[in-house]
Design a protein around this motif. Structure first.
Motif, PDB file in Angstrom:
ATOM      1  N   UNK A  22       0.790  -1.221   0.000  1.00  0.00           N
ATOM      2  CA  UNK A  22       0.000   0.000   0.000  1.00  0.00           C
ATOM      3  C   UNK A  22       0.818   1.266   0.000  1.00  0.00           C
ATOM      4  N   UNK A  23       2.117   1.141  -0.230  1.00  0.00           N
ATOM      5  CA  UNK A  23       3.014   2.300  -0.258  1.00  0.00           C
ATOM      6  C   UNK A  23       3.674   2.383  -1.630  1.00  0.00           C
ATOM      7  N   UNK A  24       3.487   3.455  -2.365  1.00  0.00           N
ATOM      8  CA  UNK A  24       4.079   3.541  -3.699  1.00  0.00           C
ATOM      9  C   UNK A  24       5.600   3.528  -3.643  1.00  0.00           C
ATOM     10  N   UNK A  25       6.259   2.853  -4.574  1.00  0.00           N
ATOM     11  CA  UNK A  25       7.726   2.830  -4.583  1.00  0.00           C
ATOM     12  C   UNK A  25       8.292   4.203  -4.935  1.00  0.00           C
ATOM     13  N   UNK A  26       9.515   4.419  -4.552  1.00  0.00           N
ATOM     14  CA  UNK A  26      10.169   5.689  -4.855  1.00  0.00           C
ATOM     15  C   UNK A  26      10.293   5.866  -6.364  1.00  0.00           C
ATOM     16  N   UNK A  27      10.174   7.096  -6.810  1.00  0.00           N
ATOM     17  CA  UNK A  27      10.273   7.398  -8.236  1.00  0.00           C
ATOM     18  C   UNK A  27      11.644   6.996  -8.771  1.00  0.00           C
ATOM     19  N   UNK A  28      11.656   6.338  -9.923  1.00  0.00           N
ATOM     20  CA  UNK A  28      12.844   5.854 -10.607  1.00  0.00           C
ATOM     21  C   UNK A  28      13.540   4.718  -9.847  1.00  0.00           C
ATOM     22  N   UNK A  29      12.859   4.156  -8.855  1.00  0.00           N
ATOM     23  CA  UNK A  29      13.391   2.941  -8.239  1.00  0.00           C
ATOM     24  C   UNK A  29      13.124   1.767  -9.181  1.00  0.00           C
ATOM     25  N   UNK A  30      13.725   0.621  -8.875  1.00  0.00           N
ATOM     26  CA  UNK A  30      13.576  -0.532  -9.756  1.00  0.00           C
ATOM     27  C   UNK A  30      12.107  -0.958  -9.915  1.00  0.00           C
ATOM     28  N   UNK A  31      11.321  -1.063  -8.827  1.00  0.00           N
ATOM     29  CA  UNK A  31       9.909  -1.430  -9.012  1.00  0.00           C
ATOM     30  C   UNK A  31       9.126  -0.391  -9.813  1.00  0.00           C
ATOM     31  N   UNK A  32       9.424   0.891  -9.575  1.00  0.00           N
ATOM     32  CA  UNK A  32       8.716   1.948 -10.294  1.00  0.00           C
ATOM     33  C   UNK A  32       9.030   1.901 -11.788  1.00  0.00           C
ATOM     34  N   UNK A  33      10.299   1.727 -12.114  1.00  0.00           N
ATOM     35  CA  UNK A  33      10.700   1.659 -13.525  1.00  0.00           C
ATOM     36  C   UNK A  33      10.112   0.417 -14.184  1.00  0.00           C
ATOM     37  N   UNK A  34      10.072  -0.694 -13.458  1.00  0.00           N
ATOM     38  CA  UNK A  34       9.503  -1.927 -14.012  1.00  0.00           C
ATOM     39  C   UNK A  34       8.018  -1.743 -14.324  1.00  0.00           C
ATOM     40  N   UNK A  35       7.291  -1.052 -13.438  1.00  0.00           N
ATOM     41  CA  UNK A  35       5.861  -0.823 -13.671  1.00  0.00           C
ATOM     42  C   UNK A  35       5.647   0.074 -14.892  1.00  0.00           C
ATOM     43  N   UNK A  36       6.457   1.113 -15.010  1.00  0.00           N
ATOM     44  CA  UNK A  36       6.343   2.013 -16.165  1.00  0.00           C
ATOM     45  C   UNK A  36       6.699   1.266 -17.447  1.00  0.00           C
ATOM     46  N   UNK A  37       7.727   0.422 -17.386  1.00  0.00           N
ATOM     47  CA  UNK A  37       8.112  -0.355 -18.558  1.00  0.00           C
ATOM     48  C   UNK A  37       6.998  -1.317 -18.969  1.00  0.00           C
ATOM     49  N   UNK A  38       6.316  -1.881 -17.982  1.00  0.00           N
ATOM     50  CA  UNK A  38       5.197  -2.776 -18.285  1.00  0.00           C
ATOM     51  C   UNK A  38       4.085  -2.017 -18.992  1.00  0.00           C
ATOM     52  N   UNK A  39       3.773  -0.812 -18.512  1.00  0.00           N
ATOM     53  CA  UNK A  39       2.746   0.001 -19.178  1.00  0.00           C
ATOM     54  C   UNK A  39       3.179   0.389 -20.589  1.00  0.00           C
ATOM     55  N   UNK A  40       4.462   0.684 -20.747  1.00  0.00           N
ATOM     56  CA  UNK A  40       4.972   1.023 -22.073  1.00  0.00           C
ATOM     57  C   UNK A  40       4.825  -0.165 -23.028  1.00  0.00           C
ATOM     58  N   UNK A  41       5.171  -1.353 -22.555  1.00  0.00           N
ATOM     59  CA  UNK A  41       5.051  -2.550 -23.389  1.00  0.00           C
ATOM     60  C   UNK A  41       3.592  -2.821 -23.756  1.00  0.00           C
ATOM     61  N   UNK A  42       2.687  -2.670 -22.786  1.00  0.00           N
ATOM     62  CA  UNK A  42       1.265  -2.886 -23.062  1.00  0.00           C
ATOM     63  C   UNK A  42       0.754  -1.845 -24.052  1.00  0.00           C
ATOM     64  N   UNK A  43       1.171  -0.597 -23.856  1.00  0.00           N
ATOM     65  CA  UNK A  43       0.763   0.458 -24.775  1.00  0.00           C
ATOM     66  C   UNK A  43       1.228   0.193 -26.199  1.00  0.00           C
ATOM     67  N   UNK A  44       2.483  -0.205 -26.355  1.00  0.00           N
ATOM     68  CA  UNK A  44       3.004  -0.524 -27.684  1.00  0.00           C
ATOM     69  C   UNK A  44       2.235  -1.704 -28.292  1.00  0.00           C
ATOM     70  N   UNK A  45       1.942  -2.710 -27.459  1.00  0.00           N
ATOM     71  CA  UNK A  45       1.180  -3.853 -27.948  1.00  0.00           C
ATOM     72  C   UNK A  45      -0.207  -3.449 -28.426  1.00  0.00           C
ATOM     73  N   UNK A  46      -0.865  -2.551 -27.704  1.00  0.00           N
ATOM     74  CA  UNK A  46      -2.194  -2.093 -28.109  1.00  0.00           C
ATOM     75  C   UNK A  46      -2.134  -1.295 -29.408  1.00  0.00           C
ATOM     76  N   UNK A  47      -1.120  -0.445 -29.540  1.00  0.00           N
ATOM     77  CA  UNK A  47      -0.976   0.331 -30.773  1.00  0.00           C
ATOM     78  C   UNK A  47      -0.742  -0.592 -31.962  1.00  0.00           C
TER      79      UNK A  47
END
Length: 214
Positions: A59-84
């Motif tokens: 229930x606590x968001x990871x620090x910005x640019x930490x490994x979990x945060x970057x992994x989540x953003x990368x996952x959204x990027x991959x999903x977005x590219x897949x949808x496009x």
């Protein structure tokens, strides 16, 4: 996070395939019971995914640019590219005559258990995955975080909730109007899928690149 969840939740609730299936279920012999089973299973799927994410983050968001945060953003990027790519593939593909899915012929004999399973099958898992990658930023130390997650689940289920309530309150009028809606949705299904895929895909890609760059 909230804006991303609004975009994703809106795209989920407007998806043509599960809405058409839901209308078919409402028209079956056990209409409202099957619809309720589908709706509850749909909501349960969303809640389970969100719960799994929150168990990982506490229930606590990871620090910005930490490994979990970057992994989540990368996952959204991959999903977005897949949808496009998927939306562009459908747009360029020669039009094909619509064919009813195999399960459509069995809807009249459907029971609440099979209706619940159909909800799991028809969940737009790419969008649900994008929602899960967004929920990683939820802060449950504030009531705002809880409210945002509850609103996301309701928004992603809004079309189903509205149709279920309509079928319960005015069954005869609902059957005629919802069947007309289903006919329209099925006639424009390809265009709807293309529009939603490209719109959400571009949004996720743009947001992800911005988050990674700043």
């Amino acid at each position: 996070m909230v804006l991303d969840l609004v975009v994703i939740g809106t795209a989920i609730t407007l998806g043509p395939l599960h809405n058409s299936a839901f209308i078919l279920l409402l028209s079956s012999g056990r209409g409202t019971r099957n619809g309720l089973a589908f709706l509850l299973s749909w909501l349960a799927n969303l809640v389970v995914v969100i719960t799994c994410v929150l168990l990982l983050t506490g229930g606590t968001p990871p620090a910005r640019h930490s490994q979990p945060s970057v992994a989540a953003v990368a996952a959204k990027l991959a999903i977005g590219l897949g949808l496009v790519l998927y939306g562009e593939y459908l747009r360029r593909r020669p039009p094909r005559p619509p064919r009813p899915p195999r399960w459509a012929a069995r809807v009249d004999q459907a029971k609440p258990g099979s209706a619940a399973g159909l909800a799991w099958l028809l969940q737009p898992w790419a969008l649900v995955g994008a929602g899960a990658a967004t929920v990683i930023d939820a802060d449950l130390s504030s009531w705002v975080g809880w409210l945002a997650l509850a609103a996301y689940c309701l928004l992603a289920s809004l079309s189903l909730i509205a149709m279920e309530l309509y079928a319960v309150r005015a069954p005869q009028a609902a059957e005629a109007r919802l069947n007309a809606l289903r006919a329209w949705v099925e006639g424009h299904q390809s265009r709807l899928v293309i529009t939603l895929s490209l719109a959400v895909g571009v949004w996720l890609v743009a947001r992800s690149i911005y988050d990674l760059a700043t």
